[in-house]
Motif scaffolding. Structure first.
Motif, PDB file in Angstrom:
ATOM      1  N   GLN A 160      20.569 -17.593  15.492  1.00  0.00           N
ATOM      2  CA  GLN A 160      20.576 -17.669  14.032  1.00  0.00           C
ATOM      3  C   GLN A 160      21.999 -17.819  13.499  1.00  0.00           C
ATOM      4  OE1 GLN A 160      17.928 -17.640  11.472  1.00  0.00           O
ATOM      5  NE2 GLN A 160      19.830 -18.458  10.643  1.00  0.00           N
ATOM      6  N   TRP A 170      23.774 -20.915  11.421  1.00  0.00           N
ATOM      7  CA  TRP A 170      24.550 -20.745  10.189  1.00  0.00           C
ATOM      8  C   TRP A 170      25.922 -21.392  10.294  1.00  0.00           C
ATOM      9  CZ3 TRP A 170      23.934 -15.385   7.402  1.00  0.00           C
ATOM     10  CH2 TRP A 170      22.608 -15.273   6.960  1.00  0.00           C
ATOM     11  N   ASP A 202      25.586 -24.855   9.401  1.00  0.00           N
ATOM     12  CA  ASP A 202      25.439 -24.993   7.947  1.00  0.00           C
ATOM     13  C   ASP A 202      26.791 -24.875   7.249  1.00  0.00           C
ATOM     14  OD1 ASP A 202      22.699 -25.294   8.166  1.00  0.00           O
ATOM     15  OD2 ASP A 202      22.268 -23.172   7.838  1.00  0.00           O
ATOM     16  N   PHE A 243      29.111 -19.083   2.830  1.00  0.00           N
ATOM     17  CA  PHE A 243      28.520 -17.959   3.550  1.00  0.00           C
ATOM     18  C   PHE A 243      27.776 -16.987   2.632  1.00  0.00           C
ATOM     19  CE2 PHE A 243      28.803 -13.878   5.945  1.00  0.00           C
ATOM     20  CZ  PHE A 243      28.000 -14.255   7.015  1.00  0.00           C
ATOM     21  N   LEU A 298      24.351 -18.264   2.023  1.00  0.00           N
ATOM     22  CA  LEU A 298      23.456 -18.121   3.169  1.00  0.00           C
ATOM     23  C   LEU A 298      22.919 -16.694   3.261  1.00  0.00           C
ATOM     24  CD1 LEU A 298      25.420 -20.120   5.908  1.00  0.00           C
ATOM     25  CD2 LEU A 298      23.332 -20.826   4.751  1.00  0.00           C
TER      26      LEU A 298
END
Length: 367
Positions: free
Chosen positions: A234, A238, A241, A248, A251
């Motif tokens: 995960q 991120w 991304d 951040f 997210l």
């Protein structure tokens, strides 16, 4: 504290004292410990370190929520100690001790952290997990429901901000790493890494390597071995991304959904017939979550700061060393994010599940 924990802390403190003296010139006929003596003591402590880590790992599985959190606090503090020892052992090997003007050991491990490791479980609860009341300051007046709503909203804001701030620091350690290295780090499970990482180094350097791996083991325990790979994946997603321009904090909010949760809890409050006593108890439970999370993030931040130094040491600059450092960073980022999520408890993931989060506390009292 158990006898095992007490002996570990005593030996840890003694090793730091030896490290502080090892490069000082003899005074009044007192010979400072040699590098060989420091290496021997550091090696002896490693066995105690492994035993006490296992004891804390068992407490992470306790049915008692506070016991689990005390174990978390101790693992985080000891993880920082491991990395500080690695840094100091390498510095001693290179002839670069870190001493203050008074000839005492420098800032690699604060007295506050060492003190935290010496506290009883009850003292850890009081110092790190219990909301502090400022003398002379009274609790806010007004309806109990309004005060609970305010506390819920403030706590959710703190959880989001704390996760974003501390998690960002861990993520930054990963953003400059090669994608192939990170993919390999996701799969790392230990095995014969210690032998490979220590190849070709002196005795002190090899001890430093083992302390880096001891820190890695603690981060792995904080994640939970059964969820470790999923959490790492995960965080890796991120990172992709973030490289595409995502922020951040956005997210984190997408995961936490704190604004939606505020509205959900406000609805429960409006429809609830709970007494003022129940609302007060719920507010205290939410405040406790706020305090506990802040303490954990403060300690996690110290681990991240220590890792920023350790990653520049010769053992960590090798190919295997970079892999281990990447795995620790991935673990820290995952721990921060999903510990924050655990305290929010938006009821979608159970990757880390050690507390009853804000949502669960409110739901049980109001819905």
């Amino acid at each position: 504290m158990s006898e095992l924990e007490t002996r570990y802390v005593e030996e840890l403190g003694a090793l730091f004292q030896d490290l502080s003296k090892a490069r000082r010139p003899p005074t009044r006929g007192v010979r400072p410990p040699s590098s060989a003596e420091v290496a021997a003591r550091s090696e002896a402590l490693l066995a105690r370190n492994a035993d006490v880590t296992q004891a804390w790992a068992e407490k992470l599985r306790s049915d008692d929520i506070l016991a689990r959190q005390v174990a978390e606090v101790r693992l985080l503090a000891a993880c920082t100690a491991d990395l500080a020892l690695a840094d100091d052992l390498v510095n001693l090997s290179r002839g670069k001790p870190r001493l203050t003007a008074r000839g005492r050991y420098g800032p690699s491990l604060s007295q506050d952290l060492l003190k935290l490791l010496t506290m009883s479980d009850e003292e850890v609860v009081r110092q790190a997990l219990t909301p502090r009341r400022v003398r002379g300051v009274t609790r806010a007046a007004g309806p109990a429901a309004d005060r609970l709503k305010e506390t819920v909203n403030t706590t959710l804001d703190h959880l989001l901000e704390g996760t974003a701030d501390t998690g960002q620091r861990a993520i930054e350690g990963l953003l400059l790493m090669d994608a192939a290295l990170l993919l390999e780090a996701v799969r790392i499970v230990g095995g014969d890494i210690a032998e490979k990482l220590g190849e070709g180094f002196s005795r002190l350097m090899q001890s430093a390597v083992r302390y880096i791996l001891a820190a890695y083991d603690k981060v792995t325990l904080l994640l939970g071995a059964e969820k470790m790979a999923e959490i790492r994946k995960q965080i890796l997603a991120w990172i992709e991304d973030l490289k595409e321009g995502e922020l951040f904090p956005d997210l984190v909010e997408r995961l936490f959904q704190t604004e939606a949760l505020k509205q959900e809890i406000a609805g429960w409050l409006a429809a609830s017939s709970a007494s003022d006593a129940v609302l007060g108890e719920t507010r205290a439970a939410v405040e406790q979550l706020d305090t506990a999370f802040a303490s954990k993030m403060e300690l996690a931040d110290k681990v991240i700061s220590s890792l920023a130094l350790v990653k520049l040491l010769p053992p960590a600059m090798t190919p295997v060393g970079r892999l281990v450092i990447a795995a620790i960073y991935l673990g820290l980022a995952g721990y921060v994010v999903f510990t924050g999520y655990d305290h929010v408890d938006s009821d979608r993931y159970r990757l880390i599940d050690r507390v009853a989060g804000v949502r669960q506390v409110a739901q049980e009292a109001l819905a």
